[in-house]
Design a protein around this motif. Structure first.
Motif, short mmCIF file in Angstrom:
data_model
loop_
_atom_site.label_atom_id
_atom_site.label_comp_id
_atom_site.label_asym_id
_atom_site.label_seq_id
_atom_site.Cartn_x
_atom_site.Cartn_y
_atom_site.Cartn_z
N ASN A 117 10.42 91.67 29.12
CA ASN A 117 9.43 90.04 29.41
C ASN A 117 7.97 90.71 28.08
OD1 ASN A 117 6.78 90.77 31.04
ND2 ASN A 117 8.74 91.12 31.86
N TRP A 118 7.67 89.29 28.24
CA TRP A 118 6.11 89.61 26.85
C TRP A 118 5.35 90.51 27.09
CZ3 TRP A 118 7.22 89.82 21.59
CH2 TRP A 118 8.61 89.03 21.80
N ILE A 119 4.64 90.04 28.14
CA ILE A 119 3.40 91.53 29.20
C ILE A 119 3.80 92.26 29.24
CG2 ILE A 119 1.94 91.36 31.07
CD1 ILE A 119 2.62 87.96 31.19
N LEU A 120 5.24 92.74 29.65
CA LEU A 120 5.87 93.72 29.78
C LEU A 120 5.32 94.87 28.57
CD1 LEU A 120 6.38 96.52 31.89
CD2 LEU A 120 8.89 95.26 31.48
N PHE A 121 5.95 94.30 27.53
CA PHE A 121 6.17 94.40 25.61
C PHE A 121 4.71 94.55 25.16
CE2 PHE A 121 5.76 93.84 21.42
CZ PHE A 121 6.63 94.46 21.16
N ILE A 122 4.05 93.81 25.96
CA ILE A 122 2.50 94.48 24.95
C ILE A 122 1.97 95.56 25.95
CG2 ILE A 122 0.14 93.25 25.34
CD1 ILE A 122 2.23 89.95 24.32
N LEU A 123 1.68 94.99 27.00
CA LEU A 123 1.32 96.66 27.38
C LEU A 123 2.05 97.78 27.82
CD1 LEU A 123 0.53 94.74 31.48
CD2 LEU A 123 -0.88 95.49 29.35
N SER A 124 3.67 97.84 27.30
CA SER A 124 3.77 99.62 27.50
C SER A 124 3.70 99.67 25.39
CB SER A 124 5.77 99.12 26.82
OG SER A 124 5.77 98.54 28.73
N ILE A 125 3.68 98.91 24.95
CA ILE A 125 3.27 99.03 23.87
C ILE A 125 1.80 99.97 23.24
CG2 ILE A 125 2.81 98.52 21.06
CD1 ILE A 125 5.64 98.48 22.01
N PHE A 126 0.91 98.36 24.23
CA PHE A 126 -0.12 99.67 24.47
C PHE A 126 -0.38 100.93 25.14
CE2 PHE A 126 -4.13 99.38 27.32
CZ PHE A 126 -5.22 99.52 25.92
N ALA A 127 0.42 101.15 25.67
CA ALA A 127 0.59 102.62 26.28
C ALA A 127 0.59 103.32 25.10
CB ALA A 127 1.35 102.93 27.43
N ILE A 128 1.85 102.75 24.92
CA ILE A 128 1.86 103.95 23.53
C ILE A 128 1.46 104.67 22.72
CG2 ILE A 128 4.33 104.36 22.17
CD1 ILE A 128 6.04 103.11 24.23
N VAL A 129 0.72 103.15 22.39
CA VAL A 129 -0.32 103.93 21.38
C VAL A 129 -1.52 104.42 22.00
CG1 VAL A 129 -1.86 102.57 20.10
CG2 VAL A 129 0.28 101.15 19.60
N MET A 130 -1.98 103.69 23.27
CA MET A 130 -2.94 105.36 23.44
C MET A 130 -2.72 106.47 23.44
SD MET A 130 -5.66 102.49 23.42
CE MET A 130 -6.74 104.06 23.48
N PHE A 131 -1.42 106.52 24.23
CA PHE A 131 -0.96 107.96 24.36
C PHE A 131 -1.03 108.81 23.03
CE2 PHE A 131 1.95 106.78 27.81
CZ PHE A 131 0.23 106.64 29.20
N HIS A 132 -0.80 108.07 21.76
CA HIS A 132 -0.46 108.89 20.80
C HIS A 132 -1.85 108.71 20.06
CE1 HIS A 132 1.27 109.50 16.64
NE2 HIS A 132 -0.02 108.78 16.18
N LEU A 133 -2.67 107.68 20.66
CA LEU A 133 -4.32 108.02 20.10
C LEU A 133 -4.73 109.50 21.02
CD1 LEU A 133 -5.41 104.72 19.75
CD2 LEU A 133 -4.75 106.14 17.91
N GLN A 134 -4.77 109.21 22.31
CA GLN A 134 -4.81 110.90 22.84
C GLN A 134 -4.30 111.74 22.29
OE1 GLN A 134 -6.83 111.33 25.43
NE2 GLN A 134 -6.00 113.66 26.30
N ILE A 135 -3.77 111.99 22.40
CA ILE A 135 -2.91 112.72 21.67
C ILE A 135 -3.37 113.72 20.37
CG2 ILE A 135 -0.64 114.05 19.79
CD1 ILE A 135 0.55 112.12 22.24
N ILE A 136 -3.25 112.36 19.18
CA ILE A 136 -3.94 112.51 17.34
C ILE A 136 -5.24 112.55 17.37
CG2 ILE A 136 -2.28 112.14 16.52
CD1 ILE A 136 -3.38 109.70 15.83
N ASN A 137 -6.88 112.18 18.90
CA ASN A 137 -7.29 112.29 17.81
C ASN A 137 -8.28 113.08 19.31
OD1 ASN A 137 -8.27 110.32 16.55
ND2 ASN A 137 -7.01 108.61 17.52
N VAL A 138 -7.44 113.47 20.67
CA VAL A 138 -8.15 113.64 21.61
C VAL A 138 -7.48 115.90 21.73
CG1 VAL A 138 -9.10 114.24 23.89
CG2 VAL A 138 -8.54 112.15 22.94
#
Length: 192
Positions: free
Chosen positions: A144-165
């Protein structure tokens, strides 16, 4: 019903591992949750947004599982089962391999070791890979679109955590040992 039962089992294994590890470390005096603690600026923002994402996604996953409104064909939902189970396996192996060096977020004060054995020979970030695969698998089963948006947001935040922190922290904490490891093993999967 099959998809609901399997996805609930996936989440129980995944979060059961997460919280069991956290409780065991707490008994040893280790503070596992380091997200946003003692940090400022961009690093604090990334870690706090990662924390919001990692709390929001399972809530929406559970609601999506309960509502069980399939959007994708059965073959794609079955693919979601395989992907989420693979995510569980990778996550559990990564947490077990890290032993007491595992943290949620970066700890500037805890002395840990650089783990490069086991699954870490093939991925510098298998726990994050496990998160991503579980999120993608559940998304394929209960899109569903809400789950899609939040899942992508989480995946992007995890990636930013890895590369920036995490990568800067590990380079500072372990120096040449980490830089050599980084040259040999990919961020998510594979040897160079």
């Amino acid at each position: 019903m099959k998809f609901q039962l399997i996805s609930i089992a996936v989440l129980i294994v995944f979060y059961g591992c997460y919280f069991l590890k956290m409780m065991r470390q707490k008994k040893k005096g280790i503070q596992t949750d380091q997200m946003g603690k003692g940090k400022i600026g961009f690093v604090r923002t990334i870690e706090l947004l990662m924390k919001v994402a990692s709390i929001s996604v399972p809530i929406i996953e559970l609601i999506s599982i309960y509502l069980n409104k399939p959007s994708f064909p059965v073959w794609l939902r079955n693919t979601g089962i395989v992907v989420s189970l693979l995510g569980d396996v990778i996550f559990v192996i990564s947490v077990l391999t890290m032993r007491d060096s595992w943290r949620a977020g970066v700890s500037e004060t805890d002395k840990t070791e650089l783990v490069t054995s086991g699954i870490y020979k093939f991925s510098r970030n298998p726990a994050f890979l496990g998160f991503d695969l579980v999120y993608i698998g559940i998304l394929l089963m209960f899109f569903n679109w809400i789950l899609f948006i939040l899942s992508i947001f989480a995946i992007v935040m995890f990636h930013l955590q890895i590369i920036n922190v995490e990568e800067s922290f590990l380079a500072a904490a372990f120096g040449e040992e980490y830089l050599e490891y980084k040259k040999k093993v990919n961020r998510y999967w594979g040897r160079k």
